[in-house]
Design an enzyme around this catalytic site. Structure first.
Site, PDB file in Angstrom:
ATOM      1  CG  PHE A 129     -24.584 -47.699  40.198  1.00 38.11           C
ATOM      2  CD1 PHE A 129     -24.152 -48.473  41.263  1.00 38.11           C
ATOM      3  CD2 PHE A 129     -23.626 -47.054  39.426  1.00 38.11           C
ATOM      4  CE1 PHE A 129     -22.807 -48.612  41.568  1.00 38.11           C
ATOM      5  CE2 PHE A 129     -22.274 -47.185  39.717  1.00 38.11           C
ATOM      6  CZ  PHE A 129     -21.865 -47.969  40.786  1.00 38.11           C
ATOM      7  CG  ASP A 214     -26.568 -40.686  36.957  1.00 36.75           C
ATOM      8  OD1 ASP A 214     -25.957 -40.646  35.870  1.00 36.75           O
ATOM      9  OD2 ASP A 214     -26.184 -41.370  37.931  1.00 36.75           O
ATOM     10  CE  LYS A 243     -21.526 -46.254  33.112  1.00 33.01           C
ATOM     11  NZ  LYS A 243     -20.559 -47.322  33.242  1.00 33.01           N
TER      12      LYS A 243
END
Ligand SMILES: Cc1ncc(COP(=O)(O)O)c(C=O)c1O
Length: 401
Positions: A129, A214, A243
């Site tokens: 993702f 990532d 995040k």
């Protein structure tokens, strides 16, 4: 709760929170919930952490935003700090994880063109993702997230996650980079084989590909290291963050090292909001607090404690397939789909998440303490032993006794 003017891109749970304190959230009736999700790995320092609150308030009084057309001292200081703890060379700031990955993909293409490749390709993983913007979505290994948005941007080649041989066997001369999560988050807290990242690093060096990690979900202390790839003893060429970096204030970053460092220059990429003073001040406070409070060691200790206690309690239960993760990123894979556990957990005062259909995902704030760990372990074990037990056939409405 009427949500008449919101586009329903999210299937929301019927609850809203008024305030938070540490690892706890409070609803309007004063009920408290142990937050084992942290806004999906965002609230690094929990809720209303004094250092973060003070930094944001102080910065808001001085300066919220100027522009990347000017020098921004706090942005420069944040970039210095990020490079100190990562060993990377330079940082581009955006506002989200998707943007961090868009920057990474653009860097891969620049690298490819520099090598004389007209149609550069990025190797990506099944189950990955990387975000919802179009190129990040094309890199994402989830067909249902892509459905309806075709045509997907081209230039991606997909291999099974953690399968070094599948990458080594690729013969496409257009490959310019590999993009990989050190631990897959949305894909089910999947941890690759121990030597996978080091193998990919070596391969990227041999073939002049950029190694791009990532770390949007795994980064900024969540794994018990500043960045999860550090556990493999490697340094990537490109790293995406977002995040947890701002502790709740939106900020994303693409960090570059070595041959990726000179790729972006004036005019090649940009963001109006990226790296604004408020977001950078918040991120600096997050990094300073993680260091000052020894939170990396704390995350390892709390994560080990949660995993070992749950392992001991559910030992022998056939419907528990695996318990895995690193630090405070923990996945408990069950034999059957278990999305109903989210409601059941909330009804007993715990906020958690189920990902990949059958994986209970725990992402508590890095400041979670031992007493809260006990509460979390009890709650999760109750869910596994009772609500998710194959004979219970629960609708998720059970209460802890
Ligand atoms: C590994 C990873 N990359 C990228 C993203 C996208 O981040 P954002 O939602 O901030 O765009 C996510 C979000 O879940 C993620 O987990």
């Amino acid at each position: 709760m009427a949500i008449s003017h919101l586009i329903p891109t999210y299937k929301r749970q019927p609850i809203a929170f008024e305030r938070g304190e540490g690892a706890w959230l409070f609803d309007s009736d004063g009920n408290r919930y142990l937050d084992a999700l942290s806004g999906i790995a965002v609230n690094t320092l929990g809720h209303a952490h004094p250092a973060l609150v003070e930094a944001i308030a102080d910065q808001a009084k001085r300066l919220l935003h100027t522009s990347n057309l000017y020098e921004i001292d706090v942005q420069t200081r944040l970039a210095d700090r990020l490079c100190d703890i990562s060993g990377m060379d330079a940082v581009f700031f955006g506002n989200s994880g998707s943007e961090a990955n868009e920057a990474a993909i653009k860097l891969a293409r620049l690298h490819g063109h520099n090598r004389g490749i007209d149609t550069p390709v990025v190797v990506v993983m099944e189950g990955s993702f990387h975000g919802r913007t179009l190129a990040a979505l094309a890199a994402t290994g989830n067909a249902s997230a892509q459905k309806g948005f075709e045509p997907m941007p081209e230039g991606f080649l997909r291999v099974p996650y953690g399968d070094f041989d599948a990458i080594a066997e690729l013969t496409d001369d257009n490959i310019a980079a590999v993009l990989v999560e050190p631990i897959q988050g949305e894909g089910g807290v999947r941890v690759p084989p121990a030597d996978f990242l080091a193998g990919v690093r070596k391969l990227c060096d041999e073939r002049d590909w950029l190694m791009m990690v990532d770390e949007v979900q795994t980064g900024v202390g969540r794994s018990g290291h500043w960045f999860a790839h550090q556990a493999a003893g490697i340094k990537p060429d490109v790293m995406g963050l977002a995040k947890g970096l701002g502790g709740g204030v939106p900020i994303g970053a693409a960090l570059v090292a070595g041959k990726a460092t000179p790729l972006f220059g004036p005019g090649s990429h940009g963001s109006t909001f990226g790296g604004n003073p408020l977001a950078c001040r918040a991120a600096l406070a997050v990094l300073e607090t993680i260091e000052a409070d020894g939170l990396l060691a704390h995350v390892q200790a709390m994560g080990d404690s949660i995993r070992s206690q749950i392992e001991a309690r559910v030992d022998g239960l056939d419907h528990v397939k695996d318990i895995r993760g690193a630090g405070l990123m923990i996945g408990i894979e069950l034999a059957e789909p278990c999305a109903h556990l989210v409601d059941a957990a909330r009804e007993q005062g715990i906020l958690l998440n189920v990902t990949a259909g059958n994986v209970i995902r725990l992402l508590p704030p890095l400041i979670i303490g031992p007493a809260e760990v006990e509460r979390l372990v009890d709650g999760v074990c109750y869910l596994i032993e009772s609500v998710a037990a194959p004979t219970t056939n629960s609708t998720g409405s059970n209460k802890a006794s």
